[in-house]
Each structure stands twice: as structure tokens, then as C-alpha cells.
Write an enzyme that holds these catalytic residues in place. Structure first.
Site, mmCIF file in Angstrom:
data_model
loop_
_atom_site.group_PDB
_atom_site.id
_atom_site.type_symbol
_atom_site.label_atom_id
_atom_site.label_comp_id
_atom_site.label_asym_id
_atom_site.label_seq_id
_atom_site.Cartn_x
_atom_site.Cartn_y
_atom_site.Cartn_z
ATOM 1 C CD GLU A 245 -3.008 -1.096 0.423
ATOM 2 O OE1 GLU A 245 -3.188 -0.064 -0.259
ATOM 3 O OE2 GLU A 245 -3.738 -2.080 0.333
ATOM 4 C CB CYS A 279 -1.762 7.144 1.220
ATOM 5 S SG CYS A 279 -3.177 6.396 2.042
HETATM 6 P P1 NDP Z 1 8.234 4.860 4.708
HETATM 7 O O1 NDP Z 1 8.261 4.116 3.435
HETATM 8 O O2 NDP Z 1 9.352 5.763 5.012
HETATM 9 O O3 NDP Z 1 8.117 3.862 5.953
HETATM 10 C C1 NDP Z 1 7.059 2.952 6.090
HETATM 11 C C2 NDP Z 1 7.457 1.884 7.083
HETATM 12 O O4 NDP Z 1 8.514 1.101 6.534
HETATM 13 C C3 NDP Z 1 7.982 2.436 8.405
HETATM 14 O O5 NDP Z 1 7.561 1.608 9.456
HETATM 15 C C4 NDP Z 1 9.473 2.336 8.211
HETATM 16 O O6 NDP Z 1 10.186 2.295 9.404
HETATM 17 C C5 NDP Z 1 9.582 1.025 7.473
HETATM 18 N N1 NDP Z 1 10.820 0.819 6.738
HETATM 19 C C6 NDP Z 1 11.751 1.728 6.356
HETATM 20 N N2 NDP Z 1 12.740 1.123 5.665
HETATM 21 C C7 NDP Z 1 12.447 -0.190 5.619
HETATM 22 C C8 NDP Z 1 13.065 -1.334 5.032
HETATM 23 N N3 NDP Z 1 14.204 -1.242 4.355
HETATM 24 N N4 NDP Z 1 12.455 -2.517 5.154
HETATM 25 C C9 NDP Z 1 11.292 -2.635 5.821
HETATM 26 N N5 NDP Z 1 10.636 -1.596 6.397
HETATM 27 C C10 NDP Z 1 11.224 -0.386 6.295
HETATM 28 O O7 NDP Z 1 6.850 5.613 4.703
HETATM 29 P P2 NDP Z 1 6.308 6.687 5.725
HETATM 30 O O8 NDP Z 1 6.281 6.122 7.098
HETATM 31 O O9 NDP Z 1 7.034 7.957 5.503
HETATM 32 O O10 NDP Z 1 4.790 6.848 5.251
HETATM 33 C C11 NDP Z 1 4.398 7.742 4.283
HETATM 34 C C12 NDP Z 1 4.131 7.031 2.983
HETATM 35 O O11 NDP Z 1 3.146 6.034 3.205
HETATM 36 C C13 NDP Z 1 3.557 7.933 1.914
HETATM 37 O O12 NDP Z 1 4.158 7.670 0.680
HETATM 38 C C14 NDP Z 1 2.088 7.542 1.883
HETATM 39 O O13 NDP Z 1 1.474 7.811 0.662
HETATM 40 C C15 NDP Z 1 2.171 6.095 2.176
HETATM 41 N N6 NDP Z 1 0.897 5.600 2.683
HETATM 42 C C16 NDP Z 1 0.165 4.767 1.894
HETATM 43 C C17 NDP Z 1 -1.077 4.332 2.308
HETATM 44 C C18 NDP Z 1 -1.884 3.394 1.470
HETATM 45 O O14 NDP Z 1 -2.795 2.773 2.011
HETATM 46 N N7 NDP Z 1 -1.631 3.242 0.183
HETATM 47 C C19 NDP Z 1 -1.636 4.762 3.589
HETATM 48 C C20 NDP Z 1 -0.773 5.600 4.347
HETATM 49 C C21 NDP Z 1 0.456 6.000 3.891
HETATM 50 P P3 NDP Z 1 10.803 3.655 10.003
HETATM 51 O O15 NDP Z 1 9.673 4.640 10.123
HETATM 52 O O16 NDP Z 1 11.297 3.233 11.312
HETATM 53 O O17 NDP Z 1 11.857 4.109 9.044
#
Ligand code: NDP
Length: 510
Positions: A245, A279
């Protein structure tokens, strides 16, 4: 909150910790363990034990446990929304709304899992008429859920609630910005159910990456497209399936007969609620030229009355992730440098923590504010000569998550032409609050579905069973098959499938 509070769901070896900070004033909201790869593996092993118990329960028993958890969360809504407010900066009312929607989804998933997943009989067809055929949807085992910070309850619960209701255990890695909310969910679950069927691991990206390698049976990832690709690559090493997502660049389309007041109101809310960090938030608008000026006048007037500030009454909170401020600033600057104009906000809209609502017009279609996810309270508005042009420009984007149409006569027709996972007509993001509708994107917005029957089945595998009811008249699957049986098969197939087909008449609309 201290690391000790997290003992419910963590290994005792954890030493490193990190702080979650308030984006409003930088205060430390809580201190949490940085879980190592070994900790994550241990959490998955414990979850697997819990999964054996959980998956053996009946749908009714699981629903009863999930409903107990639901009532505990509901009774603690004020505490949960205060925590969400402190970790993300979002206003209390928005936090409450988000949590309320998640509770509604939990209720739906618990109540409907049996209907959509239980064993059912299906037709076995003429050729296999001697067989009875069944299909059922079995839990996968342990699902790893990796969540973002922007909707720290609603978004991961779209995976957690549906995966649990389908009979899986879940290990949840919340964003490093909202670990307290993740711990709240796991803690209340343990209090309600008594077994760690849902547990949480906290830390940075590395902890999320470790979850992909820890032996889970599926990963449900919500976050940016870039991280989604990394998650998919990590999971590919173990052939672990993923739901992605990811981001969006959702558009609103406004037709000539639209209620312009309602369209402008929805556009502003869709663009600026949660400080634009949604998102499926509104980032682009395409308006028919006949109503463009009127729509814009209402939108601009409304946007000028909205302010993001550090006050108890502010309807817009701060930008949660400090580095996002640079992205928002660069998109506005790029739009203005390429001939765009800011009717509200603009170059100075981006402050140290807050971003003021910004309405941009005359922005070229290849500029960053149109092509890339901005994730701030900004929106571009463009004039189009026809709804066909509006649809083409909406579809001309690598993201395809949600979309919105404001129209009376042709709303359904326009919605049907948009390439996106979801579309709301005469309302914005309404699909997300309807538990029976699937939620998910196309293209760079990801794949797989949460919510609804599709969301339940996403966390299962389909199990097919065929049972012989009586010996077949034609024995085909045996080396004793006769020449006569072969001939009879040809005759039967010719009768069943040999006739030329005629094209159905097209309806006027078709
Ligand atoms: P990120 O991609 O930065 O992080 C998402 C999650 O992935 C966090 O828990 C993060 O941990 C973790 N993460 C980071 N690096 C890795 C890795 N290499 N392997 C596995 N997990 C990892 O997104 P954001 O938190 O900044 O969220 C915003 C984004 O989410 C936007 O693009 C938004 O559009 C999208 N989004 C999509 C939705 C949907 O339903 N389509 C709904 C809500 C948001 P950590 O934070 O600790 O780095």
C-alpha cells in the site's frame, strides 16, 4: 513511556532505545526499544505459537476475542487519540475520527470473516459431475505488518484487523515516529485476549527489514513506494508474498453540473486534512472550464480561512516528519519556477514545523507538484475543456490510488474511466470508511487489497477440495482408459464446447 512498558511483546535482551518526539515542540513522547534481527525472529517464533492456538479457534470464538479488544480500544479512545496527537501532531478530533474508523473496520472484519472465508460448495461442472467441489480460505500463519506514521491506527489496522480475523497472528512494526501507538495496540490486545497473537517490534527501518527476513508468511507494507520496493526485494529472497500500500497523487475531477460549494469544501479537506499527509489525499484538481472560475473562487476563499499553527483549536497540525518539509518546499518552488501561480500560500508557506494551505494554478503537467507525491497541504488546480481531458490527465500519472468525481449526471461514467483503486463520487475518501469496499492501488501505488472480503482473503490461501461422490461414467484418469471412453469424451466436448459463438449485441452505451 519507557522500554519496560514494552515487555509484553519484546525479547528481554533489548538494550538500545530510541525516542519518539512530538512534531509540535520536539518533546520526548516516549522511549522504545530498537529491536534487533534476533529480537524480531524471537517475536515471530512466539507469534507462530500463538497462531497455532488462534487458527484452531472457530470464527465465532475469534470474533468474540476481537470484539473484546474492540471494546477496550473504544473505552480508551481519549487515551489513544492523545497519544496519536502527541506522536503525529494531528489535532485530537482528527485522531479520534481516525481511530473510530479503524474500530469500525475491526468490527466488520471480526463479524464477516466466517461469511467470506468459510468452506463453501462450488459447482464441479458437467465433465466432473461425479465430484463434489469445495473451496475455503485458510490463514497463512504469521503476517508481518509494517506501517507508516501518517495514520498510525487506521492504516496498519487495515491489515492487522483483517489478518487477525482471517486466523493469522501478526507481528507489527510501526513507524519510528509512532511506536507508542503500535505498543498501545499490542498491549490492549494482550490485555483483551491473553495471548500474544498480536505483538509489536519497534525500531528504525532495519527492524522492518528484519521482519521481512524473520520467517513470516506474508508482509503487509504501507509506506512510500521506494521503501515498498525494498520490502518486496527482501521478501522475494524467501518467496514471501507482499501487499504493498504505497503513495498516491489523487485527483479530483469537477464537472459542469457539480455542486461547486461541496466540491471546493471536499477538495480543501482532502488536500489539507492531516496537514496533507494522506496517501489518498487530494493533490490535483481538474475542473471543467465552464465552472473553473466559480470553483476556484470558492476554494480560494475557503483556503484563506484555514491556518496551520500550534494552538489547541488549529485544524491543521505540523508536518510529522521533518525531512518532508524539504519535499513540500521543493514542489512549490518548482511549480512557481515553471510559471505556476500561488493563489493561497506559496513560497513562504513552508515554516519550521507547519505548512500553510497552498493553492497552485497554471502548473505545467510535468512539474513535481503534479507528478510526484507532495504529502503536504498543497493542491494544484487546472482548467480542462472536457471530462475526457480531465480523465486523461488524471490517468497520466504513475500513481493510481484513489480519486474523486464531483458531478451529477455523469459521475458513475467518469468514475468508471479513471484508473485508480478507488473513486468517491460527490464526497472525498469516502471509500476508506466503508468496510465492505476493498482498499488499495494500481501502478506505483502498489497492489493487493486491505478492507472488505478482498482484504480478508488477502491474508489467506485458497484451499480447494474435491470429493468423489460416485464412480465416473467415463473413467478418464486411469491407465485402464478405453478407446471408447476417449471417443465419448470427444463427443461430449463437441456437444459442450464445439458450437460457434455469436457476439452479444452491444447496448447503446457499450
Ligand atoms: P516509509 O516508506 O518511510 O516507511 C514505512 C514503514 O517502513 C515504516 O515503518 C518504516 O520504518 C519502514 N521501513 C523503512 N525502511 C524499511 C526497510 N528497508 N524494510 C522494511 N521496512 C522499512 O513511509 P512513511 O512512514 O514515511 O509513510 C508515508 C508514505 O506512506 C507515503 O508515501 C504515503 O502515501 C504512504 N501511505 C500509503 C497508504 C496506502 O494505504 N496506500 C496509507 C498511508 C500511507 P521507520 O519509520 O522506522 O523508518
Amino acid at each position: 513511556m519507557t522500554a519496560l512498558d514494552n515487555t509484553v511483546s519484546t525479547a528481554p535482551t533489548v538494550t538500545a532505545t530510541f525516542d519518539s518526539l512530538s512534531p509540535i515542540n520536539g518533546d520526548v513522547v516516549g522511549t522504545h526499544p530498537v529491536h534487533s534481527a534476533e529480537d524480531v525472529e524471537a517475536a515471530v517464533a512466539r507469534a507462530r505459537e500463538a497462531a497455532a492456538w488462534w487458527s484452531a479457534l472457530s470464527f465465532d470464538e475469534r470474533a468474540a476475542h476481537l470484539n473484546t479488544w474492540k471494546s477496550v480500544i473504544t473505552r480508551r479512545l481519549p487515551q489513544l487519540s492523545e497519544l496519536m496527537h502527541r506522536e503525529t501532531g494531528k489535532p485530537h478530533g482528527d485522531a479520534m475520527l481516525e481511530a473510530a474508523l479503524a474500530i469500525d473496520h475491526l468490527n466488520w472484519a471480526a463479524g464477516k470473516a466466517e461469511k467470506h472465508l468459510k468452506r463453501r460448495r462450488v459447482s464441479s461442472g458437467l465433465l466432473m459431475v461425479n465430484q463434489a467441489a469445495y473451496v475455503e480460505y485458510r490463514p497463512l500463519g504469521v503476517v508481518g505488518v509494517i506501517g507508516p506514521w501518517n495514520y498510525p491506527v487506521f492504516t496498519p489496522m487495515g491489515s492487522i484487523a483483517y489478518a487477525l480475523a482471517a486466523g493469522n497472528a501478526v507481528v507489527f512494526k510501526p513507524s519510528e515516529y509512532t511506536p507508542g501507538v503500535g505498543e498501545f495496540l499490542a498491549r490492549t490486545f494482550l490485555e483483551s485476549v491473553g495471548r500474544p497473537v498480536l505483538s509489536v517490534v519497534t525500531g528504525y527501518g532495519e527492524t522492518g527489514a528484519a521482519l521481512c527476513h524473520a520467517g513470516v508468511d506474508k508482509v503487509a507494507f504501507t509506506g512510500s513506494t521506494a521503501t515498498g520496493k525494498r520490502v518486496m526485494a527482501a521478501c522475494a529472497e524467501h518467496l514471501v508474498p507482499v501487499v504493498i500500500e504505497a503513495g498516491g497523487k489523487d485527483a479530483v475531477i469537477v464537472d459542469t453540473d457539480a455542486d461547486l460549494e461541496a466540491a471546493a469544501d471536499a477538495t480543501l479537506w482532502g488536500a489539507c486534512a492531516n496537514a496533507g499527509q494522506t496517501c489518498a489525499g487530494v493533490e490535483r484538481v481538474y475542473v471543467h472550464e465552464k465552472v473553473y472560475d466559480d470553483f476556484l473562487a470558492v476554494l480560494v476563499a475557503k483556503a484563506k480561512g484555514l491556518k496551520a499553527e500550534d494552538s489547541a483549536t488549529s485544524q491543521i497540525g505540523p508536518i510529522t516528519m521533518p525531512k518532508q518539509l524539504d519535499v513540500i518546499r521543493s514542489h512549490i518552488a518548482d511549480a512557481l519556477a515553471r510559471g505556476g501561480r500561488a493563489l493561497v500560500g506559496g513560497a513562504d508557506a513552508v515554516g519550521e514545523r507547519y505548512v500553510q494551505p497552498t493553492v497552485l494554478v497554471d502548473v505545467p503537467e510535468d512539474s513535481l507538484a503534479i507528478t510526484e507525491e507532495t504529502f503536504g497541504p498543497t493542491v494544484t488546480v487546472a482548467k480542462v475543456a472536457s471530462m475526457q481531458e480531465a480523465v486523461e490527465r488524471t490517468n497520466n500519472n504513475k500513481y493510481a490510488l484513489g480519486s474523486t468525481v464531483f458531478a451529477k449526471k455523469n459521475g458513475m461514467d467518469i468514475a468508471g474511466q479513471i484508473r485508480s483503486g478507488m473513486t468517491s463520487i460527490n464526497g472525498v475518501i469516502t471509500f476508506a470508511g466503508i468496510p465492505s469496499l476493498p482498499f488499495g492501488g494500481v501502478g506505483d501505488s502498489g497492489f493487493g487489497r486491505i478492507h472488505g472480503p478482498d482484504g480478508l482473503r488477502e491474508f489467506t490461501y485458497a484451499k480447494a477440495i474435491s470429493r468423489q461422490r460416485f464412480k465416473p461414467a467415463l473413467a478418464l484418469t486411469t491407465f485402464d482408459r478405453t478407446e471408447k471412453a476417449d471417443k465419448q469424451l470427444v463427443t461430449m466436448m463437441t456437444m459442450m464446447h464445439g458450437r460457434a459463438s455469436t457476439l452479444p449485441k452491444r447496448s447503446k452505451k457499450g
